[in-house]
Enzyme design. Structure first.
Site, PDB file in Angstrom:
ATOM      1  N   GLU A 187      -4.991  -8.198  -2.934  1.00 48.69           N
ATOM      2  CA  GLU A 187      -5.169  -8.103  -1.473  1.00 48.69           C
ATOM      3  C   GLU A 187      -4.333  -6.948  -0.953  1.00 48.69           C
ATOM      4  O   GLU A 187      -3.242  -6.674  -1.465  1.00 48.69           O
ATOM      5  CB  GLU A 187      -4.726  -9.418  -0.831  1.00 48.69           C
TER       6      GLU A 187
ATOM      7  N   CYS B 179       0.851  -1.197   0.000  1.00 48.99           N
ATOM      8  CA  CYS B 179       0.000   0.000   0.000  1.00 48.99           C
ATOM      9  C   CYS B 179       0.877   1.234   0.000  1.00 48.99           C
ATOM     10  O   CYS B 179       1.657   1.445   0.917  1.00 48.99           O
ATOM     11  CB  CYS B 179      -0.906   0.005   1.233  1.00 48.99           C
TER      12      CYS B 179
ATOM     13  N   ARG C 285      -7.578 -10.539  11.703  1.00 51.24           N
ATOM     14  CA  ARG C 285      -6.754  -9.979  10.631  1.00 51.24           C
ATOM     15  C   ARG C 285      -7.663  -9.405   9.557  1.00 51.24           C
ATOM     16  O   ARG C 285      -8.403 -10.131   8.898  1.00 51.24           O
ATOM     17  CB  ARG C 285      -5.822 -11.033  10.042  1.00 51.24           C
TER      18      ARG C 285
ATOM     19  N   ARG D 187      -8.301  -7.408   6.071  1.00 50.34           N
ATOM     20  CA  ARG D 187      -7.700  -7.052   4.786  1.00 50.34           C
ATOM     21  C   ARG D 187      -8.803  -6.742   3.769  1.00 50.34           C
ATOM     22  O   ARG D 187      -9.930  -7.239   3.883  1.00 50.34           O
ATOM     23  CB  ARG D 187      -6.852  -8.215   4.244  1.00 50.34           C
TER      24      ARG D 187
END
Length: 420
Positions: free
Chosen positions: A113, A74, A160, A162
């Site tokens: 992802e 990112c 988690r 995502r």
């Protein structure tokens, strides 16, 4: 997509995406990863070393494929006008690498992802980076569905979160499926990849227009006067529409992009949702090794005191060394040790090492002693086989670092079954 499909693995890391794809009949025809330790792990498990820096690889040298997959980093995906080169990626070069490969090879499907903050970046223009990505897919002839998924919501032992992005060409099976759907709300709640794979209760949906000059939601986007035709270029970033979005996406505190959404022909529908799941749930205690022989993992009395301080509540005066400025620092307590009857907190890249940290895990195992998680337990939290990251040259800290960057493998396996 056929059961014997070909895919490419970009930003491959240690191969977390490749594991379920090969198990479901896929053939990896190209992989790329620049980090040397990740390359070592990848080769140890798949028998081949990934190609290096994707920015130095010609798209023409990448084989044709049915599916492009990647967990790309990112960054800032803004575009900028320059007199010499027109519009180009300013910092988000890795997104533009995906775009240039997609433009040339035109894979029927793309699965990406990223961290969920992608939908909110940058802080100065919330949502702009993701708007640029969606607009790029629209220009390349793709429809895009996305979903922010917390693995623990669907029974996995780690919290988690995502964002997963699934794009398809409009002439594919999924394109025809989408065309037949009665509404975008029905798609996001029932028939889309993520809603048909993971239980979903959809909340209020809104519409977002990516075209600044034609926006219907002025609170989210700016407006510009219509310009001439966009310049044609082999570089997907060289596009006037993308420049308009980048320059005119206004600075707002909240991004318009919610946890679920669909983009088709530049129009976006997005909504929040509640996860619906009544299956088996794994917890932190379920993945612990029954016995740990290496005493390095256990905390001595002095270490325990340091950990208790890091995890405890604080209300204390602190001083900035450079300026001498004093301030009152406050933070709440965290559970210590980590509860075994819940999913674990999110694994971080700095999980390794002996130094105490507020964000690392400490558990009480069957010996009633406190210890750090082992590398195998870190792997299990992400659904990797035991000792996946163990090689002769692999530093211990890097084994944890890999798991801090990894995705939850069986979660992706569920998605792949849905795509097929």
């Amino acid at each position: 997509m056929s059961k014997q499909f070909q895919f490419i693995d970009l930003f491959a890391g240690i191969g977390g995406i490749r594991i379920p794809f090969e198990e479901l009949g896929g053939e990896c025809v190209f992989s790329s990863e620049w980090d040397k330790f990740s390359q070592i792990t990848y080769k140890a498990n798949f028998g081949e070393t990934p190609h290096g820096d994707i920015t130095k690889i010609n798209a023409e040298d990448i084989p044709k494929h049915d599916l492009l997959v990647g967990g790309f980093p990112c960054q800032d995906y803004s575009v900028a006008a320059t007199k010499a080169k027109g519009i180009q990626g300013k910092k988000g070069v890795l997104w533009w690498e995906i775009a240039r490969i997609v433009k040339l090879r035109k894979p029927p499907y793309v699965l990406l992802e990223n961290v969920d903050r992608l939908l909110k970046s940058p802080t100065s223009q919330r949502g702009r980076d993701y708007a640029i990505m969606l607009a790029t897919f629209a220009e390349l002839g793709y429809t895009v569905e996305w979903r922010v998924i917390n693995a623990a919501d669907y029974g996995y032992p780690q919290r988690r979160r995502r964002v997963f992005i699934f794009a398809w060409k409009n002439n594919t099976v999924w394109g025809k499926k989408y065309k037949k759907s009665k509404s975008n709300e029905e798609w996001l709640s029932k028939y889309g990849l993520f809603s048909s794979t993971f239980g979903t209760e959809l909340e209020e949906m809104i519409e977002v227009d990516l075209e600044p000059k034609q926006t219907t939601l002025s609170e989210f986007t700016g407006e510009t006067k219509k310009k001439g035709k966009a310049r044609k270029s082999s570089d997907p970033a060289n596009n006037e529409k993308l420049l308009e979005i980048s320059n005119n996406w206004q600075a707002y505190k909240l991004s318009p992009f919610r946890k679920a959404g669909i983009m088709s022909k530049g129009k976006v529908w997005t909504a929040n949702y509640k996860a619906v799941y009544d299956g088996e749930r794994k917890l932190l205690g379920d993945i612990l090794e029954p016995k740990v022989d290496d005493q390095w993992f256990y905390l001595d009395d002095e270490e325990t005191k340091s950990w208790e301080y890091q995890k405890g509540a604080k209300d204390e005066e602190r001083t900035v060394k450079s300026s001498g400025f004093k301030f009152q620092y406050k933070e709440g307590a965290l559970p210590f040790p980590d509860p075994l009857d819940r999913p674990s907190r999110t694994m971080i890249t700095g999980e390794g090492g002996k130094s105490p940290s507020r964000f690392k895990h400490v558990v009480e195992d069957s010996t009633k002693k406190l210890r750090r998680l082992t590398p195998i337990e870190a792997e299990r939290l992400n659904g990797f086989p035991d000792d996946w990251t163990l090689t002769d040259t692999m530093p211990l800290n890097f084994r944890y670092f890999c798991m801090g960057n990894a995705l939850v493998v069986p979660l992706v396996a569920e998605m792949m079954k849905g795509i097929q």
